[in-house]
Design an enzyme around this catalytic site. Structure first.
Site, PDB file in Angstrom:
ATOM      1  N   PRO A 165     -79.201 -57.553 103.039  1.00 53.77           N
ATOM      2  CA  PRO A 165     -79.967 -56.762 104.001  1.00 53.77           C
ATOM      3  C   PRO A 165     -80.014 -57.459 105.363  1.00 53.77           C
ATOM      4  O   PRO A 165     -80.275 -58.656 105.445  1.00 53.77           O
ATOM      5  CB  PRO A 165     -81.357 -56.677 103.371  1.00 53.77           C
ATOM      6  CG  PRO A 165     -81.111 -56.859 101.905  1.00 53.77           C
ATOM      7  CD  PRO A 165     -79.970 -57.826 101.820  1.00 53.77           C
ATOM      8  N   GLU A 166     -79.742 -56.698 106.422  1.00 53.44           N
ATOM      9  CA  GLU A 166     -79.774 -57.230 107.779  1.00 53.44           C
ATOM     10  C   GLU A 166     -80.983 -56.645 108.508  1.00 53.44           C
ATOM     11  O   GLU A 166     -81.834 -56.004 107.889  1.00 53.44           O
ATOM     12  CB  GLU A 166     -78.456 -56.909 108.486  1.00 53.44           C
ATOM     13  CG  GLU A 166     -77.247 -57.498 107.774  1.00 53.44           C
ATOM     14  CD  GLU A 166     -75.929 -57.197 108.476  1.00 53.44           C
ATOM     15  OE1 GLU A 166     -75.918 -57.061 109.720  1.00 53.44           O
ATOM     16  OE2 GLU A 166     -74.892 -57.094 107.786  1.00 53.44           O
TER      17      GLU A 166
END
Length: 273
Positions: free
Chosen positions: A2-3
């Site tokens: 996840p960014e």
């Protein structure tokens, strides 16, 4: 992993569900989540705490409590936070469960078990994050000049510089490729060789790529879900990421793949020169 857009989506979803709520009970079921600290002691420290804010810094989710304590959550590769009511919980890979005082649960799931929970005082948390993270790309204070100053010091490729969290907080492999495509910059270019015009284009490209990801609630490639269990939609709108061999939507040239800083990197050789 996840960014920024995925973590921001999680934050925005959990904020109205958690702010003002008290941690009535906490179970930490995996010692790796809090190591080297004892998970039982960490859980006991959180019980009774009331949430004052749910923030984000880079890829970290920050749960702030009225007492001044802070819980830093890093989802790493496969971490997920699920909000549920009426005793319904996620069934697989559960590593921790928080029961809120309204009877709902926030469950932390993590198939690869790389995620971390860390409890600190507010001043300790600020120092911890400041030592690890650079510019926050969606803040008003994020200027092209400051961005250029950070890149000017780098001999590495511009793609590698974007992946360095000490340069830019929250940008990972997906959104680095998407930002560079928007800026029409070859990811292999030395970061310090970009001129002022290119810095300006990349500054805009980073912000627009991240804003697009947030608007579509992130990208679900495998594990990522929003706290209500929905999948993100950004994966349907990638311009270059994971599109090797497909025509560039801007110039028609087939997208190519290479490796930079050990990461798969997609770009258009026709318009990213």
């Amino acid at each position: 992993m996840p960014e920024l857009p995925e973590v921001e989506t999680v934050r925005a979803s959990l904020e109205p569900r958690m702010v003002g709520r008290r941690f009535e009970d906490v179970e930490i079921l995996d010692s790796r989540l809090t190591r080297p600290l004892d998970p039982t002691e960490v859980a006991a420290e959180l019980v009774g705490e009331r949430v004052s804010a749910v923030d984000r810094r880079g890829k970290y989710l920050i749960v702030r409590f009225e007492s001044g304590l802070v819980l830093l959550i890093h989802l790493r590769m496969t971490g997920n936070l699920v909000h549920s009511r009426n005793g319904a919980r996620a069934e697989s890979h559960v590593r921790a469960v928080v029961r809120l005082d309204d009877g709902s649960d926030v469950t932390y799931r993590d198939a690869r078990r790389f995620g971390t929970w860390l409890v600190l005082r507010a001043d300790e948390a600020d120092a911890y994050l400041a030592a690890r993270l650079g510019l926050e790309p969606l803040e008003r204070e994020f200027s092209a000049r400051d961005f250029g100053d950070r890149l000017a010091e780098r001999r590495a490729s511009v793609k590698a510089a974007l992946l360095d969290q000490r340069t830019l907080a929250g940008v990972g492999n997906i959104y680095a490729d998407e930002a560079l495509w928007r800026a029409q910059i070859d990811p292999r270019r030395p970061a310090g060789a970009l001129d002022a015009r290119e810095i300006g284009k990349l500054h805009r490209g980073v912000r627009r790529a991240l804003e697009a990801g947030i608007a579509r609630q992130g990208a679900t490639l495998r594990d990522y879900r929003t706290p209500d269990g929905a999948v993100g939609g950004m994966q349907h709108e990638f311009k270059v990421y994971d599109r090797g061999g497909e025509p560039c939507v801007r110039c028609g040239t087939p997208i190519e793949k290479t490796r930079i800083a050990g990461r798969g990197t997609w770009f258009c050789p026709g318009c990213q020169r």
